[in-house]
Design an enzyme around this catalytic site. Structure first.
Site, PDB file in Angstrom:
ATOM      1  N   GLU A  69       0.815  -1.223   0.000  1.00  0.00           N
ATOM      2  CA  GLU A  69       0.000   0.000   0.000  1.00  0.00           C
ATOM      3  C   GLU A  69       0.842   1.263   0.000  1.00  0.00           C
ATOM      4  OE1 GLU A  69      -0.642  -2.647   1.899  1.00  0.00           O
ATOM      5  OE2 GLU A  69      -2.658  -3.276   1.331  1.00  0.00           O
ATOM      6  N   HIS A 138     -11.407  -4.290   9.694  1.00  0.00           N
ATOM      7  CA  HIS A 138     -11.981  -4.092   8.362  1.00  0.00           C
ATOM      8  C   HIS A 138     -13.229  -3.207   8.376  1.00  0.00           C
ATOM      9  CE1 HIS A 138      -9.522  -7.542   7.135  1.00  0.00           C
ATOM     10  NE2 HIS A 138      -9.942  -7.428   5.903  1.00  0.00           N
TER      11      HIS A 138
HETATM   12  C1  LIG Z   1      -2.715  -4.558   4.393  1.00  0.00           C
HETATM   13  C2  LIG Z   1      -3.770  -5.357   3.748  1.00  0.00           C
HETATM   14  N1  LIG Z   1      -3.990  -5.220   2.428  1.00  0.00           N
HETATM   15  C3  LIG Z   1      -4.945  -5.932   1.819  1.00  0.00           C
HETATM   16  C4  LIG Z   1      -5.727  -6.809   2.532  1.00  0.00           C
HETATM   17  C5  LIG Z   1      -6.824  -7.605   1.849  1.00  0.00           C
HETATM   18  N2  LIG Z   1      -6.425  -8.997   1.769  1.00  0.00           N
HETATM   19  C6  LIG Z   1      -6.801  -9.878   2.698  1.00  0.00           C
HETATM   20  S1  LIG Z   1      -6.097 -11.356   2.479  1.00  0.00           S
HETATM   21  C7  LIG Z   1      -5.287 -10.862   1.108  1.00  0.00           C
HETATM   22  C8  LIG Z   1      -4.397 -11.800   0.383  1.00  0.00           C
HETATM   23  C9  LIG Z   1      -3.218 -12.188   1.204  1.00  0.00           C
HETATM   24  O1  LIG Z   1      -2.533 -13.198   0.580  1.00  0.00           O
HETATM   25  P1  LIG Z   1      -1.419 -14.058   1.299  1.00  0.00           P
HETATM   26  O2  LIG Z   1      -0.604 -13.190   2.187  1.00  0.00           O
HETATM   27  O3  LIG Z   1      -0.710 -14.811   0.261  1.00  0.00           O
HETATM   28  O4  LIG Z   1      -2.238 -15.036   2.258  1.00  0.00           O
HETATM   29  P2  LIG Z   1      -3.309 -16.144   1.834  1.00  0.00           P
HETATM   30  O5  LIG Z   1      -4.636 -15.487   1.854  1.00  0.00           O
HETATM   31  O6  LIG Z   1      -2.937 -16.676   0.514  1.00  0.00           O
HETATM   32  O7  LIG Z   1      -3.237 -17.171   2.919  1.00  0.00           O
HETATM   33  C10 LIG Z   1      -5.585  -9.541   0.825  1.00  0.00           C
HETATM   34  C11 LIG Z   1      -5.097  -8.795  -0.321  1.00  0.00           C
HETATM   35  C12 LIG Z   1      -5.488  -6.907   3.912  1.00  0.00           C
HETATM   36  N3  LIG Z   1      -6.225  -7.710   4.682  1.00  0.00           N
HETATM   37  N4  LIG Z   1      -4.505  -6.188   4.495  1.00  0.00           N
END
Ligand SMILES: Cc1ncc(C[n+]2csc(CCOP(=O)(O)OP(=O)(O)O)c2C)c(N)n1
Ligand SMILES: [Mg+2]
Lengths: 335, 328
Positions: A69, A138
């Site tokens: 971000e 959130h």
């Molecule tokens: C700082 C932030 N940006 C965006 C999000 C929205 N978001 C939630 S989970 C996710 C994907 C995260 O992927 P990863 O770290 O690979 O974990 P996975 O869900 O694959 O276990 C996103 C973009 C968030 N929760 N926090």
């Protein structure tokens, strides 16, 4: 020859669709405009606002970013200075805190700090607000925090019309503009009058006229406030409802004009009460119109807790129509 | 001193049971989400069970865990009761966080389970601090920090790796590399997709392991933890895995093909271990049936517990916003 019906009849659409049409139109109108953010392209947007747009406009114009971000908001600032007109999407206001540094320390300061040599024509859109049981990381309404910062313009489209039309003037604004879309509005439908081709990003609007009390609201709270006004009407209380639309700079003439007529005011804000936008509005009304008030200024805000997951607790934490109506009632009828 | 992984009947039975408990628990969660008993965002761990089970098997009771919003697996593997977890997902006050956190925010003081963080990358600095605390207070404990491949995009990953290395802290960084961050494929998000390799830039030791093989994960985690305790330095363990289901309950999965999912399903960690155990005769089908029966009963009991649970009184809404004292 009469115009074809389709150009004059109001079109019903969701708030989400209106946001999407605004983005599409802005990108088609100006080669410097592009949108970037997390999951905006292949995934279709976390709230599905940009669904299908990458296929239509290409992944250069609808650009997926990694989960960085502070990085991509800062890149948006740099690109704006370099001559582009970026629209940066941040999934929700809670995640915008990771980019708070770039927004507050760079986007908001560069024009002033550089003695007017540079402007930052950047738009940042993000979702805000509670109501979906998404708990304490959130669900917050932190737009008031951004409204504290000189150098930013802060918009909160509540209606389908504003969702459709606020983006274009935001892009044309030479300054960074933040647009907050309340999560509970995306599925909401409204009428779009095709004869309206633009709106301002300056003024507050009276969404419901009334003589007895002024209710000031914005974003997701507008509809709960209109609901409250309907409840009050049944009891013979005519509430005037103001939709702020712009949180910074505040349109004080519209607010004060209404308060001078009704002599009573309730400010509704999904943000927390302490140090909030509602506090600022209350202070300005007290400064400017104290002697014209017939009753103390009242506020209905979120309870001072991180938003909880459980439905009944979340509901209790957020302002509700019944509370707004009850607060207005005590002002009009006396406690 | 390397603690050997004993591939005997009892241990393998335990590993299979631990993974099956997560799998069956979450299958029930999926149903309960459809019937709106569980709300909000919920992220299932289907396909990734070997990672939490293998790593947590290598931990001691005094060690700490920091996890993400996709943490049902870690919670169950760590020993947070299924009843308390299910009640939390229901939002009931008998839940481990009194229903305030829900699926994304599981905390448990008794097992040093420090959340349940739904800000991507948010947990990494906390893990650094937890290890710093242990080190300064002279506790011989490590902190295991779980995070996704998406967290590697965030500055907090890089800052945390450096801090932990610089201060020689006992952190086991566990990257659950499931190749996607929501719809963002790893190769579209990172210029260098070998996550383990990045550790070298911070002088952190690392290893990549097959995250679909629970024994391989456990062996690698034990080795990593031995190294952390021996050298008093962090370690990055990249577990290559895959999530079989959608990112959350609202995901049309436009970003990946059915064929890709099927290829990975063939590597299902639960099925892999199960068929290997059956083939080698280490565990008979009727014993597995027995385990399944016990788990089904445990899941049913958890649902009954959550159903019978109560809503926290609304008057208590503001409780815990601040504390009167630091809990001991
Ligand atoms: C700082 C932030 N940006 C965006 C999000 C929205 N978001 C939630 S989970 C996710 C994907 C995260 O992927 P990863 O770290 O690979 O974990 P996975 O869900 O694959 O276990 C996103 C973009 C968030 N929760 N926090
Ligand atoms: Mg991932």
């Amino acid at each position: 020859m009469s115009a074809p019906a389709s150009t004059t009849a109001a079109v019903r659409m969701t708030y989400r669709e209106a946001c999407k049409q605004a983005i599409r139109a802005a990108i088609l109108a100006d080669p410097r405009v592009f949108l970037m953010g997390e999951d905006v392209a292949r995934y279709g947007g976390c709230y599905a606002v940009t669904k299908g747009l990458a296929t239509e406009l290409g992944e250069e114009r609808i650009r997926d970013t990694p989960l960085s971000e502070n990085g991509f908001v800062g890149a948006g600032i740099g690109a704006a200075i370099a001559g582009l007109r970026p629209i940066v999407e941040i999934m929700t206001v809670n995640f915008s805190l990771l980019a708070l540094d770039q927004i507050v320390n760079s986007a908001a300061t560069i024009s002033h700090m550089s003695g007017g040599q540079f402007a930052v024509p950047l738009v940042i859109r993000m979702a805000t607000g509670g109501g979906l049981q998404l708990a304490a990381q959130h669900s917050h309404s932190l737009e008031g925090l951004y409204a504290h910062i000189p150098g930013l313009r802060v918009l909160t489209p509540a209606t389908v019309e504003d969702a459709r039309h606020m983006l274009q003037p935001a892009i044309e604004d030479p300054n960074p503009v933040l647009i907050f879309e309340h999560v509970m509005l995306y599925n909401r439908e409204g009428e779009l009058d095709p004869s309206v081709t633009g709106v301002d990003i300056v003024s507050a609007k009276i969404r419901r006229p009334g003589r007895d009390v002024t209710l000031v609201a914005y974003g997701g709270m507008l509809f709960k406030t209109l609901e409250a006004a309907a409840l009050l009407q049944v009891e013979g209380i005519e509430a005037e409802v103001i939709d702020l639309r712009v949180l910074r700079p505040l349109d004080m003439p519209t607010i004060l004009g209404s308060v001078r007529r009704t002599r009573r005011v309730v400010i509704v804000d999904e943000g927390w009460r302490s140090g909030s936008l509602s506090a600022e509005i209350a202070a300005r009304i007290a400064e400017e119109a104290f002697f014209e008030l017939d009753a103390p200024i009242r506020r209905v805000c979120s309870r001072e807790v991180p938003i909880p997951y459980a439905a009944h607790l979340e509901k209790a934490a957020l302002p509700q129509a019944a509370t707004i109506a009850a607060t207005a009632r005590t002002l009009v009828k006396g406690g | 001193m390397t603690e050997k992984v004993h591939l005997d009947h009892a241990h393998l039975r335990h590993l299979l049971t631990a993974m099956l408990r997560i799998r069956r628990f979450e299958e029930k969660c999926f149903e309960l989400y459809q019937s709106e008993k569980i709300r909000g965002f919920m992220h299932l761990y289907d396909g990734e069970e070997a990672v939490s089970v293998g790593v947590i098997e290598a931990l001691r009771p005094e060690d700490a865990i920091v996890a993400t919003y996709r943490e049902h697996g870690q919670a169950l593997a760590r020993g947070i009761g299924m009843n308390a977890l299910m009640a939390e997902l229901y939002g009931k006050q008998e839940g481990c966080c009194r229903g305030r956190g829900g699926s994304m925010h599981v905390f448990d003081r008794a097992t040093r389970f420090y959340g349940g963080n739904a800000i991507v990358g948010g947990g990494l600095p906390l893990a650094v601090g937890s290890a710093l605390g242990d080190k300064i207070l002279g506790r011989n404990a490590i902190t295991a920090c779980f995070f996704g491949d998406g967290a590697v995009d965030e500055g907090s990953f890089h800052e945390s790796m450096n801090l932990a290395a610089l201060w020689k802290l006992p952190v086991l960084f566990v990257c659950e590399n499931n190749l996607y961050a929501m719809g963002m494929a790893l190769e579209r998000a990172e210029a260098e997709t070998r996550i383990a390799v990045k550790a070298a830039a911070y002088r952190v030791a690392s290893e990549a392991v097959d995250g679909m093989n629970v024994v391989a994960v456990e062996v690698a985690a034990k080795r990593a933890i031995d190294e952390i305790r021996r050298a008093s330095e962090p370690f990055l363990l990249e577990c290559r895995t895959y999530r079989f289901r959608a990112h959350s309950m609202f995901d049309a999965q436009l970003y990946r093909s059915k064929a890709e999912i099927e290829t990975w399903r063939a590597k299902d960690p639960v099925m892999q271990l199960r068929s290997w155990l059956e083939q080698t005769g280490l565990l008979h089908a009727d014993e597995i049936d027995h385990i399944e029966g016990e788990i089904a009963a445990e899941v049913d009991a958890a649902v009954a517990f959550a159903e019978a649970g109560t809503w926290e009184p609304v008057e208590d809404l503001e409780r815990f916003t601040t504390m009167d004292r630091v809990p001991q």
